[in-house]
Enzyme design. Structure first.
Site, PDB file in Angstrom:
ATOM      1  N   ASP A 198     -37.289 -55.653  17.293  1.00 51.90           N
ATOM      2  CA  ASP A 198     -36.033 -56.397  17.145  1.00 51.90           C
ATOM      3  C   ASP A 198     -36.282 -57.909  17.095  1.00 51.90           C
ATOM      4  O   ASP A 198     -35.400 -58.666  16.695  1.00 51.90           O
ATOM      5  CB  ASP A 198     -35.105 -56.116  18.334  1.00 51.90           C
TER       6      ASP A 198
ATOM      7  N   LYS B 214     -31.037 -45.044  12.108  1.00 54.27           N
ATOM      8  CA  LYS B 214     -32.382 -45.633  12.228  1.00 54.27           C
ATOM      9  C   LYS B 214     -33.434 -44.533  12.304  1.00 54.27           C
ATOM     10  O   LYS B 214     -34.491 -44.617  11.665  1.00 54.27           O
ATOM     11  CB  LYS B 214     -32.470 -46.518  13.483  1.00 54.27           C
TER      12      LYS B 214
ATOM     13  N   GLN C  19     -31.166 -50.030  22.043  1.00 52.31           N
ATOM     14  CA  GLN C  19     -29.900 -50.319  21.371  1.00 52.31           C
ATOM     15  C   GLN C  19     -28.974 -51.119  22.293  1.00 52.31           C
ATOM     16  O   GLN C  19     -28.767 -50.753  23.446  1.00 52.31           O
ATOM     17  CB  GLN C  19     -29.233 -48.997  20.944  1.00 52.31           C
TER      18      GLN C  19
END
Ligand code: GUN
Length: 298
Positions: A122, A55, A99
């Site tokens: 997200d 990422k 994460q």
């Protein structure tokens, strides 16, 4: 010649990332705005390390700022919440990604709750889930957003189509169903308690499989001419005569069986995986524009 049945997420994601890089350069030139994404990794789970690294690399390649924050596996919830608070307040950070999964001592819901919904790239915050469900303009989870882009690219207007989503997770299944509903599909959400899953699946013109079970969806579950989106990334032992101990990646769909019946199908790898990262960059750019009050590029 590429196979016309294959839905090439890798190629689509490369094009999308190139476009986002051009739009990022324009934002910088015209508004002095550089989108910034902060990724937080707690502990050292090897799969999460790989995700966070890729990422970060993709973020920099798009010309955006990448900020990586690491906490030890022993970090407490209060420590992580304090970091989130600092990132919420930092004007150079437009997107925050913590994460998952997190170590046991930290409640994921408490952390997601603490992220500013405007920076929740997200799309996991309850405010963003609520906006998606009620027609508001929030942040949409990256994997379902990538699936929808591929479906619209392949099928055009989705209105009236019968779609089935296999799996009801907050990260993929539920937001996927909401996105398909927003496109005026007739949506079925199937899960581990669904009766006669094969028959439910066979009726669908669009199948999105997000169950996390290797090759669970068999070829004869797929209706003739259906479009199949396989979200699964499952590592299984490679068949003999390969070296013992070797593994390979397969999806949630038995690809070789399903492909002859499908009109289009995503491969694993090279399907949805690359789309998730590209959509994370898209969400970061969108978040940066909204926070600065400049138009989101089309
Ligand atoms: N872990 C696995 N997938 C994801 C994702 O899309 N976002 C975050 N934050 N963690 C994950």
């Amino acid at each position: 010649m590429t196979d016309p049945k294959l839905i090439d997420g890798k190629a689509f994601a490369e094009n999308l990332r190139a476009r986002l890089a051009r739009q990022t350069a324009a934002l910088k030139a015209e508004h002095g705005l550089i989108p910034g994404l902060a990724a937080v990794l707690v502990g050292n789970d090897p799969a999460s390390e790989v995700y966070v690294r890729s990422k970060g690399k993709a973020t920099k390649e798009a010309g955006m700022n990448s900020f990586e924050h690491r906490l030890p596996a022993t970090a407490g919830e209060a420590e992580l919440l304090e970091l989130v608070r600092l990132l919420n307040a930092d004007p150079a950070v437009h997107g925050i990604l913590v994460q998952l999964p997190l170590p046991k001592q930290i409640r994921e819901a408490a952390v997601i709750d603490a992220i500013d919904p405007a920076k929740d790239v997200d799309g996991f915050h309850v405010v963003n889930a609520g906006k998606l469900a009620t027609g508001g303009e929030g942040m949409v989870p990256c994997t379902p957003l990538g699936c929808l882009m591929l479906l619209k690219d392949r099928l055009g207007d989705l209105s009236g189509k019968r779609a089935i989503v296999l799996g009801r997770s907050n990260i993929v299944g539920k937001p996927m169903a909401q996105l398909l509903l927003r496109e005026s599909c007739t949506v079925t959400i199937a899960h581990s308690r669904t009766r006669d899953l094969a028959a439910e699946c066979r009726r669908a013109e669009i199948v999105v499989a997000a169950v996390g079970k290797a090759e669970m969806v068999k070829g004869d579950w797929i209706g003739e001419g259906a479009t199949v989106i396989d979200v699964g990334i499952n590592r299984i032992p490679a068949p003999a005569p390969d070296n013992p101990g070797k593994t390979r990646l397969v999806g949630d769909v038995a690809f070789a069986e399903a492909k002859p019946r499908a009109a289009g199908i995503t491969p694993v790898p090279g399907g949805i995986g690359p789309m998730t990262i590209a959509c994370l960059l898209a969400n970061t750019l969108t978040a940066a524009c909204r926070q600065r009050g400049v138009p989101v590029p089309g």
